[in-house]
Design an enzyme around this catalytic site. Structure first.
Site, mmCIF file in Angstrom:
data_model
loop_
_atom_site.group_PDB
_atom_site.id
_atom_site.type_symbol
_atom_site.label_atom_id
_atom_site.label_comp_id
_atom_site.label_asym_id
_atom_site.label_seq_id
_atom_site.Cartn_x
_atom_site.Cartn_y
_atom_site.Cartn_z
ATOM 1 N NE ARG A 93 -2.373 -0.617 3.443
ATOM 2 C CZ ARG A 93 -2.877 0.089 4.450
ATOM 3 N NH1 ARG A 93 -4.046 0.646 4.339
ATOM 4 N NH2 ARG A 93 -2.215 0.226 5.563
ATOM 5 C CB SER A 162 5.938 -6.842 7.542
ATOM 6 O OG SER A 162 5.391 -5.616 7.948
ATOM 7 C CG ASP A 215 3.569 -5.969 10.820
ATOM 8 O OD1 ASP A 215 4.549 -6.177 11.539
ATOM 9 O OD2 ASP A 215 2.827 -6.885 10.422
#
Length: 480
Positions: A93, A162, A215
């Site tokens: 994203r 991540s 994250d």
């Protein structure tokens, strides 16, 4: 006795024998998966011991306690335009946020999700990062009038990555290994910030990567921005992890100058915790033995969404083999590892209909048993309950361990008021599996006791990690 009566007696006898066998297996399962409060307290103590070993830099520590170099969490005063890139799986994203300081907070935010073509997950580092930088560049081009970059300021980006990284500063870290289906050998051992930075230069994109975070740390930052009393973030989704704010003086392995704030965010990587106190059943041991990483991530295998449905499947398979739960023939579909997913388990566990219709439908679709009796459905629902309860209680023990490490597990000795303590939680397991989350919360209350638990709050920090990276870019901004 007539023939018919004899057959009838034999049938009744066989049914009674089956019931006895089912009850015996269930009793064994309940015993193997039980988590009395005294055991949970022992697990919490073992977690604290492992955390302390990790902070000392003990090479044998199972909980790695990685230094994140994040020493300034957002305060709410941040202002300006900041970007974030969140790469943690097959999608990534890109996000932008306009921050308006204490009064206006998040003035505007926009994001876009992009799928990574499968061939790029196994290609070269340059191909992957060029694809990402190109998408980021296109996203910057759509900025619009709602977003304002002050004159002469360079755009800044927070990068949520991540995957296992050896972090060397707030904005640099080398990739240890890929997970989640990625396999790009020439990126291993390279600085991922440098790789992305070079790709952005190739795109002609003028942007500085200010913060590299995972994250869980992003969730902590997002949680702290929303509520200043947040001290830790816990992810309970497909996998699990915890990050928290540690006093820099309590990190023996820290060798640099102490940060001005006096604090350092620690990424625990607690999924790899193991202890002989953890209640490992035959089902857990077999699942671990057959996994891609035997002997590793034991705590994660007991509490995270990737594995709970599989534990239920293994217990149902034993009931089918040893007690003919689904009839004389063991359903072949039930032999398939991971055929029963945790969302299916959750749907069955939450079925409150009088005939457990959802349980029946799931057993038909997943296990291939078209007609199940109400008794079989109740047994299946009960197994879901036993597995979910153990997971939730073990997760609560881990959170209690973090609170203990921070000294937030008991009332202050000087008689002063207990400070408000907030735990930010994210992840689909916690968010969507309501019986799991309510059991976790009641167990944590039980461990803390009434006085302390009235000051401890668990809060869903939905999608904290994306905006969290942008907020960390702001709190570590070179323009501030």
């Amino acid at each position: 006795m007539g023939k018919a009566a004899a057959v009838g007696t034999a049938v009744v006898g066989a049914a009674a024998e089956r019931k006895r066998k089912v009850a015996a297996v269930i009793e064994d399962v309940e015993h193997a998966l039980s988590t009395p409060t005294a055991l949970l307290r022992g697990i919490s103590d073992a977690m604290v011991t492992e955390m302390e070993r990790g902070l000392r830099g003990d090479s044998h520590a199972m909980v790695k306690m990685l230094i994140t170099y994040v020493d300034n969490l957002p305060t709410g005063n941040e202002q300006g335009l900041f970007y974030a890139l969140d790469l943690g799986g097959t999608n990534f994203r890109v996000l932008r946020v306009q921050l308006g300081g204490k009064e206006k907070r998040v003035v505007q935010q926009q994001y876009e999700e992009v799928s990574i073509p499968p061939h790029l997950m196994v290609g070269t580092s340059m191909e992957l990062f060029d694809f990402i930088a190109s998408a980021l560049s296109k996203f910057v081009d759509t900025e619009g009038d709602d977003f304002h970059l002050p004159e002469g300021r360079q755009r800044e980006l927070g990068f949520t990555f991540s995957f296992p990284v050896n972090q060397t500063s707030i904005s640099s870290g080398t990739l240890i290994k890929w997970t989640k289906g990625f396999s790009i050998n020439d990126a291993v051992g390279e600085d991922v910030v440098s790789e992305l930075g070079k790709a952005m230069e190739r795109q002609g994109l003028d942007m500085k990567i200010t913060a590299l975070v995972n994250d869980t740390v992003g969730t902590l930052a997002g949680g702290r921005y929303a509520d200043n009393s947040v001290v830790a973030a816990i992810i309970l989704g497909t996998g699990t992890n915890a990050a928290y704010v540690e006093n820099a003086n309590a990190i023996p392995k820290w060798t640099g100058l102490l940060p001005r704030s006096g604090n350092m965010v620690i990424n625990t990587e607690w999924g790899s915790f193991k202890s002989d106190k953890l209640p490992l059943s035959e089902f857990d041991k077999a699942m671990d033995f057959e996994s891609l990483n035997p002997g590793e991530q034991i705590y994660e295998k007991l509490i995270s969404g990737m594995y709970l449905g599989e534990i239920v499947r293994r217990i149902l398979l034993k009931l089918a083999h040893d007690a003919a739960l689904f009839g004389d023939v063991v359903p072949s579909k039930l032999e398939q590892p991971f055929v029963l997913r945790t969302p299916d388990m959750s749907a069955m566990h939450h079925d409150s209909s009088h005939d457990l219709k959802t349980v029946g439908a799931k057993l038909k679709d997943i296990v291939g048993v078209p007609d199940t009796s109400l008794e079989v459905r109740y047994i299946t629902s009960h197994i879901c309950d036993v597995v979910a309860e153990r997971a939730a209680r073990l997760a609560a023990a881990g959170i209690y361990g973090v609170l203990k490490k921070l000294g937030r597990d008991k009332m202050p000795k000087d008689g002063s008021k207990m400070p408000r303590t907030v735990i930010a939680l994210d992840g689909g397991l916690y968010e969507h599996y309501k019986k799991f989350s309510s059991c976790l919360e009641s167990t944590l209350t039980d461990l803390l006791g009434d006085d302390v638990s009235s000051s401890v709050v668990t809060k869903l920090a939905n999608d904290g990690s994306g905006i969290g990276a942008a907020l960390l870019a702001a709190s570590h901004s070179h323009g501030i």
